[in-house]
Design a protein around this motif. Structure first.
Motif, PDB file in Angstrom:
ATOM      1  N   LEU A  19      -0.816  -3.944 -11.136  1.00  0.00           N
ATOM      2  CA  LEU A  19       0.300  -4.141 -10.212  1.00  0.00           C
ATOM      3  C   LEU A  19       1.335  -3.039 -10.346  1.00  0.00           C
ATOM      4  O   LEU A  19       2.126  -2.804  -9.428  1.00  0.00           O
ATOM      5  CB  LEU A  19       0.974  -5.498 -10.488  1.00  0.00           C
ATOM      6  CG  LEU A  19       0.189  -6.754 -10.184  1.00  0.00           C
ATOM      7  CD1 LEU A  19       0.969  -7.977 -10.651  1.00  0.00           C
ATOM      8  CD2 LEU A  19      -0.125  -6.856  -8.705  1.00  0.00           C
ATOM      9  N   LEU A  20       1.349  -2.384 -11.489  1.00  0.00           N
ATOM     10  CA  LEU A  20       2.344  -1.359 -11.761  1.00  0.00           C
ATOM     11  C   LEU A  20       1.863  -0.038 -11.172  1.00  0.00           C
ATOM     12  O   LEU A  20       1.158   0.738 -11.824  1.00  0.00           O
ATOM     13  CB  LEU A  20       2.541  -1.245 -13.271  1.00  0.00           C
ATOM     14  CG  LEU A  20       3.959  -0.962 -13.778  1.00  0.00           C
ATOM     15  CD1 LEU A  20       4.899  -2.073 -13.401  1.00  0.00           C
ATOM     16  CD2 LEU A  20       3.945  -0.745 -15.273  1.00  0.00           C
ATOM     17  N   SER A  21       2.262   0.210  -9.913  1.00  0.00           N
ATOM     18  CA  SER A  21       1.821   1.442  -9.254  1.00  0.00           C
ATOM     19  C   SER A  21       2.542   2.640  -9.850  1.00  0.00           C
ATOM     20  O   SER A  21       3.415   2.512 -10.708  1.00  0.00           O
ATOM     21  CB  SER A  21       2.124   1.345  -7.758  1.00  0.00           C
ATOM     22  OG  SER A  21       3.509   1.527  -7.521  1.00  0.00           O
ATOM     23  N   ASP A  22       2.187   3.814  -9.351  1.00  0.00           N
ATOM     24  CA  ASP A  22       2.783   5.050  -9.860  1.00  0.00           C
ATOM     25  C   ASP A  22       4.278   5.121  -9.586  1.00  0.00           C
ATOM     26  O   ASP A  22       4.987   5.924 -10.201  1.00  0.00           O
ATOM     27  CB  ASP A  22       2.093   6.258  -9.214  1.00  0.00           C
ATOM     28  CG  ASP A  22       0.664   6.401  -9.691  1.00  0.00           C
ATOM     29  OD1 ASP A  22      -0.114   7.117  -9.033  1.00  0.00           O
ATOM     30  OD2 ASP A  22       0.330   5.789 -10.719  1.00  0.00           O
ATOM     31  N   ARG A  23       4.760   4.305  -8.675  1.00  0.00           N
ATOM     32  CA  ARG A  23       6.195   4.332  -8.379  1.00  0.00           C
ATOM     33  C   ARG A  23       7.002   3.579  -9.432  1.00  0.00           C
ATOM     34  O   ARG A  23       8.221   3.656  -9.452  1.00  0.00           O
ATOM     35  CB  ARG A  23       6.448   3.706  -6.998  1.00  0.00           C
ATOM     36  CG  ARG A  23       5.829   4.478  -5.843  1.00  0.00           C
ATOM     37  CD  ARG A  23       6.200   3.851  -4.495  1.00  0.00           C
ATOM     38  NE  ARG A  23       5.695   2.482  -4.367  1.00  0.00           N
ATOM     39  CZ  ARG A  23       6.458   1.401  -4.465  1.00  0.00           C
ATOM     40  NH1 ARG A  23       7.758   1.502  -4.685  1.00  0.00           N
ATOM     41  NH2 ARG A  23       5.915   0.201  -4.319  1.00  0.00           N
TER      42      ARG A  23
END
Lengths: 112, 115
Positions: free
Chosen positions: B60-64
């Motif tokens: 869930l922890l995208s690159d953003r």
């Protein structure tokens, strides 16, 4: 008292009655199960936990039952009070893991 | 109050802006967790620190998204180029290895609204 055999998103209970909240978990490797209570605008608050090698554990006015055969967890609240109105979540954790996986919550409303 | 604290409690931002949240765990707890909770759902795990080391990150922890815990005490969660789908409650929790069975104590959360 009020009880549900399957998980329902809401439960309305008369003050003073007993409540039973059900939860189905998915991971048979989970070794630790917890019930959390979340009031509006607050983070989840720990209620009671149970390890997979147990099938029942009692706390103050609360009892957790674990049925590993059908992967089912329940929370029983005795003599439900208005302050018990909240959303209740079950959570599970694996033996080699630290993160918690939460189930769908049940909103409990206590009628005066 | 010696519980987990989070700041700010509420944040409203416009799409595309960056936001940063702070979590202060219980002082003797060396483990710190971030979760995200959307309306009507249970919290979902994002990431976990043991002391200053980030040991696990959810898909869930995208690159953003980036999380830090530079001194093993407080932690920050930054979201870059926010999207409307980032609107949620961001919860922080902490636990101690000396407190079996590693009960996690949650903070009050930061509610993010992206307009």
């Amino acid at each position: 008292g009020e009880s549900v055999g399957l998980h329902l998103p809401t439960l309305s209970v008369q003050e003073g009655d007993n409540s039973i909240i059900n939860c189905a978990y998915s991971n048979s490797a989970s070794d630790y199960f917890i019930w959390y209570k979340q009031e509006s605008g607050k983070g989840p608050q720990f209620i009671i936990d149970i390890r997979s090698n147990m099938d029942k554990r009692q706390g103050q006015r609360v009892t957790v039952l674990l049925n590993k055969t059908v992967k089912h967890l329940s929370l029983q609240i005795a003599a439900t009070q208005p302050g018990d109105s909240a959303v209740y979540f079950c959570a599970e954790r694996g033996s080699n893991d630290y993160k918690l996986s939460f189930g769908a919550g049940t909103t409990v409303t206590v009628r005066a | 109050d010696t519980g987990v604290s989070q700041d700010p409690r509420h944040k409203i931002t416009k799409r595309g802006q960056n936001v940063t949240f702070r979590c202060d765990p219980i002082s003797e707890h060396n483990r710190l967790y971030w979760y995200r909770q959307t309306l009507g759902q249970g919290p979902e795990f994002l990431t976990y620190f043991q002391n200053e080391a980030q040991l696990e990150k959810s898909r869930l922890l995208s690159d953003r998204f980036s999380a830090e815990r530079p001194k093993g005490s407080f932690s920050t969660l930054e979201i870059q180029r926010t999207e409307q789908g980032d609107s949620a409650m961001y919860l922080c929790a902490s636990s101690s290895p000396d407190q079996a069975p590693y009960e996690q104590y949650f903070g009050p959360g930061t509610r993010l609204t992206v307009t």
